[in-house]
Design a protein around this motif. Structure first.
Motif, mmCIF file in Angstrom:
data_model
loop_
_atom_site.group_PDB
_atom_site.id
_atom_site.type_symbol
_atom_site.label_atom_id
_atom_site.label_comp_id
_atom_site.label_asym_id
_atom_site.label_seq_id
_atom_site.Cartn_x
_atom_site.Cartn_y
_atom_site.Cartn_z
ATOM 1 N N VAL A 23 -16.766 -23.869 -20.090
ATOM 2 C CA VAL A 23 -17.908 -24.082 -19.606
ATOM 3 C C VAL A 23 -17.882 -24.776 -18.299
ATOM 4 N N TRP A 24 -16.824 -25.704 -18.156
ATOM 5 C CA TRP A 24 -16.468 -26.572 -16.966
ATOM 6 C C TRP A 24 -15.120 -27.021 -16.910
ATOM 7 N N ASP A 25 -14.482 -26.867 -15.742
ATOM 8 C CA ASP A 25 -13.147 -27.380 -15.625
ATOM 9 C C ASP A 25 -13.160 -28.595 -14.240
ATOM 10 N N SER A 26 -12.217 -29.319 -14.309
ATOM 11 C CA SER A 26 -12.088 -30.039 -13.002
ATOM 12 C C SER A 26 -11.265 -29.532 -11.936
ATOM 13 N N GLY A 27 -10.918 -28.057 -12.159
ATOM 14 C CA GLY A 27 -10.224 -27.732 -11.087
ATOM 15 C C GLY A 27 -9.000 -28.440 -10.548
ATOM 16 N N ASP A 28 -8.902 -28.759 -9.291
ATOM 17 C CA ASP A 28 -7.640 -29.478 -8.905
ATOM 18 C C ASP A 28 -7.988 -30.947 -8.305
ATOM 19 N N GLU A 29 -9.089 -31.350 -8.946
ATOM 20 C CA GLU A 29 -9.850 -32.668 -8.697
ATOM 21 C C GLU A 29 -8.587 -34.057 -9.130
ATOM 22 N N VAL A 30 -8.273 -33.790 -10.087
ATOM 23 C CA VAL A 30 -7.245 -35.033 -10.519
ATOM 24 C C VAL A 30 -6.046 -35.167 -9.549
ATOM 25 N N GLU A 31 -5.489 -34.027 -9.293
ATOM 26 C CA GLU A 31 -4.566 -34.437 -8.210
ATOM 27 C C GLU A 31 -5.017 -34.975 -6.881
ATOM 28 N N ARG A 32 -6.182 -34.344 -6.632
ATOM 29 C CA ARG A 32 -6.765 -34.860 -5.409
ATOM 30 C C ARG A 32 -7.173 -36.409 -5.305
ATOM 31 N N VAL A 33 -7.614 -36.594 -6.647
ATOM 32 C CA VAL A 33 -8.124 -38.224 -6.528
ATOM 33 C C VAL A 33 -6.909 -39.049 -6.699
ATOM 34 N N MET A 34 -5.798 -38.569 -7.492
ATOM 35 C CA MET A 34 -4.880 -39.320 -7.156
ATOM 36 C C MET A 34 -3.837 -39.497 -5.836
#
Length: 563
Positions: free
Chosen positions: A412-423
């Motif tokens: 129902v929800w996924d962070s997509g590519d956000e973790v790599e973008r944040v790091m």
């Protein structure tokens, strides 16, 4: 009454101002203690990197004590002053402890048998009250117990027994993965029900078609066939509030087992499905020495490590929040090796790619700067000829929310590519870095930047959930950058969604790992376990996050504060 433009603009501005000043929660370091992995003849602690000094922890809020379990010891720490941690007791183990939990008056931990293929044990103690900590019960469970969980009423223990395969002598031994349910653990003869997955063998083809992974068929054993159930490897446990159902993560299998606790039965295997990366970016190469993210027409397996149950206050439904680390099967027998992994370039060169893939994807699989270095599954996404048509890699490089359905898990929800973008934004010098150096006296964290991009990327592996001022938050440990993510949880009738709040990384990056250990500045390398302490239970009156990290061998305490 008709509204003029000015009042309407005033209302809009007021709403925007409220949104702009919303508190952003972040971590504020209080203290870190380094845990000895052993002691010398004088009783002095011995420290090292990646020596398994500590793996998991359990917090007693009434006594302000932390129980920290590792390969050789359970250490008990005094947290009455979170800014000054101290070890007050150590308990030596006979075999390694994989997990430790506390409930009511009892502390339990799981230890392996003589080998990791033998049956292991749950060891139960009463809480530490003084100068000694005697064992209360030792209870045999299944092969290689990886985690235990108390019921909410503290009268039952569930263990996830991984049953991991290995070579013993000249034989390849692959024990059944299983789940043990222990009742009456305080009695002389506890009731232990250990259930395995053998009942699913008759339906193996169906479950593999659904997406439950079982790639090892006995390739190292010749004529000795390995069953579907021997592939099942339970690792992480979540239990609903009524103690009716347990959800057991089967990481390598990319699935969740739903267990009826009262009837001691595995009700269903729920595959987690795959993640489409065609509109998302990732860094797939470890050879360019830089952050270079790009989208590709490929897929990945979620394969979470930690899972956490979250109940929606709006609907009463239970959801699973997952940290999608990723993992693979790999075995050795004598001089023979078997694994399920092949790099993109090798798939291309060996003719393992389907004729149906596009020419662009074919070129990218043959380029080390694109997908040539990324590790793919040899057994997923195949066409009718057994060639790779839909390339699948391991782990989803982020975090997700799933709803357990009847036969599948709905994402129902996924962070997509956000973790790599944040790091990449906040800590580019350790982006997708390896936290386990080969040469600790020569390598620094910065030297190992980007070295895990071809593998599992950031590796989100631990989860904790807590409530602050009526708002729910999720905390995630990111292994390969040694960072902690904070997400705000928004509940809705359609299921919870997460919003990135902040990220924090402790420790130095430019000195060698050995010097950082000497200076006590390693940070939280491999944050394997997170514990939230509410303001009510905190000695400081401010919410705490306890971070237990395996590679650095540390326990760190953080205030959770707003801006």
């Amino acid at each position: 009454m008709q509204l003029t433009a000015a009042p309407i603009l005033s209302v809009i501005c007021a709403l925007l101002a409220c949104r702009a000043v919303r508190a952003t929660y972040r971590l504020e370091p209080l203290s870190t203690i380094y845990i000895p992995y052993d002691y010398d003849n004088d009783g002095e602690g011995v420290f090292d990197i990646d020596a398994a000094a500590v793996e998991q922890s359990a917090y007693d809020s009434e006594a302000s004590l932390l129980y920290a379990a590792g390969d050789r010891y359970v250490h008990i720490l005094d947290l009455s002053d979170p800014s000054k941690l101290s070890i007050i007791f150590k308990h030596e183990l006979t075999t390694r402890a994989n997990d430790i939990e506390l409930c009511g008056d009892y502390v339990g931990y799981v230890v392996e048998g003589a080998t990791s293929q033998d049956n292991g044990y749950v060891v139960v103690h009463q809480k530490y009250t003084g100068y000694h900590w005697p064992e209360y019960r030792i209870i045999e469970v299944g092969s290689k117990p990886d985690m235990l969980k108390f019921s909410h009423t503290c009268d039952l223990i569930i263990t996830a027994n991984e049953g991991e395969a290995a070579e013993i002598g000249s034989q390849f031994v692959n024990p059944e993965g299983s789940i043990s349910i222990v009742r009456d653990f305080t009695s002389i003869r506890p009731d232990v029900q250990t259930i395995d997955f053998t009942s699913f063998n008759a339906y193996a083809s169906y479950y593999e078609w659904l997406g439950v992974r079982a790639p090892y068929k006995g390739q190292l054993n010749g004529d000795v066939y390995n069953t579907f159930s021997q592939n099942m490897e339970p690792e992480y446990i979540a239990i609903d509030e009524e103690d009716r159902y347990a959800y057991i993560c089967l990481q390598e299998n990319n699935a969740i087992a739903k267990v009826d606790i009262q009837s001691n039965a595995i009700l269903e295997l729920l595959p987690l499905g795959i993640k489409d990366w065609s509109n998302l970016d990732l860094d797939a190469s470890d050879k360019d020495g830089k952050i270079a993210t790009k989208s590709f027409d490929i897929y990945s397996l979620y394969q979470p490590d930690a899972i956490k149950l979250y109940r929606s206050q709006m609907t009463g439904r239970d959801y699973l929040i997952t940290a999608n680390e990723g993992d693979k099967f790999e075995y050795t027998l004598g001089s023979d090796d078997w694994d399920e992994v092949k790099r993109g370039e090798d798939l291309h060169d060996d003719g393992d790619l389907s004729d149906k893939i596009s020419s662009d994807l074919d070129d990218e699989m043959n380029d080390d700067d694109d997908l040539g270095r990324l590790q793919f599954s040899k057994f997923d996404g195949l066409d009718d000829d057994g060639k790779v048509e839909y390339p699948h890699f391991f782990g989803a490089r982020g975090v997700s929310v799933f709803f357990p359905g009847s036969q599948t898990m709905e994402c129902v929800w996924d962070s997509g590519d956000e973790v790599e973008r944040v790091m990449a934004t906040y800590y580019p010098d350790v982006f997708n870095a390896n936290t386990k150096p080969d040469e600790a006296d020569k390598e620094s964290p910065e030297d190992l930047m980007d070295t895990r991009s071809d593998n599992l990327g950031p590796e989100c592996e631990s989860i904790e959930v807590g409530t602050i001022n009526g708002q729910d938050f999720a905390f995630f440990g990111v292994d390969r950058s040694a960072a902690i993510l904070i997400y705000r949880i928004y509940d809705s009738y359609y299921g919870p969604t997460l919003s990135f709040e902040s990220v924090y990384r402790a420790g130095g990056t430019s000195d060698t790992f050995e010097d950082l250990l000497e200076d006590r500045d390693l940070g939280d390398l491999d944050p394997e376990d997170l514990k939230f302490v509410s303001s009510t239970d905190s000695a400081t009156g401010i919410p705490l996050l306890i971070v237990t990290s395996t590679v650095s061998g540390t326990v760190s305490i953080y205030h959770i504060v707003d801006n």
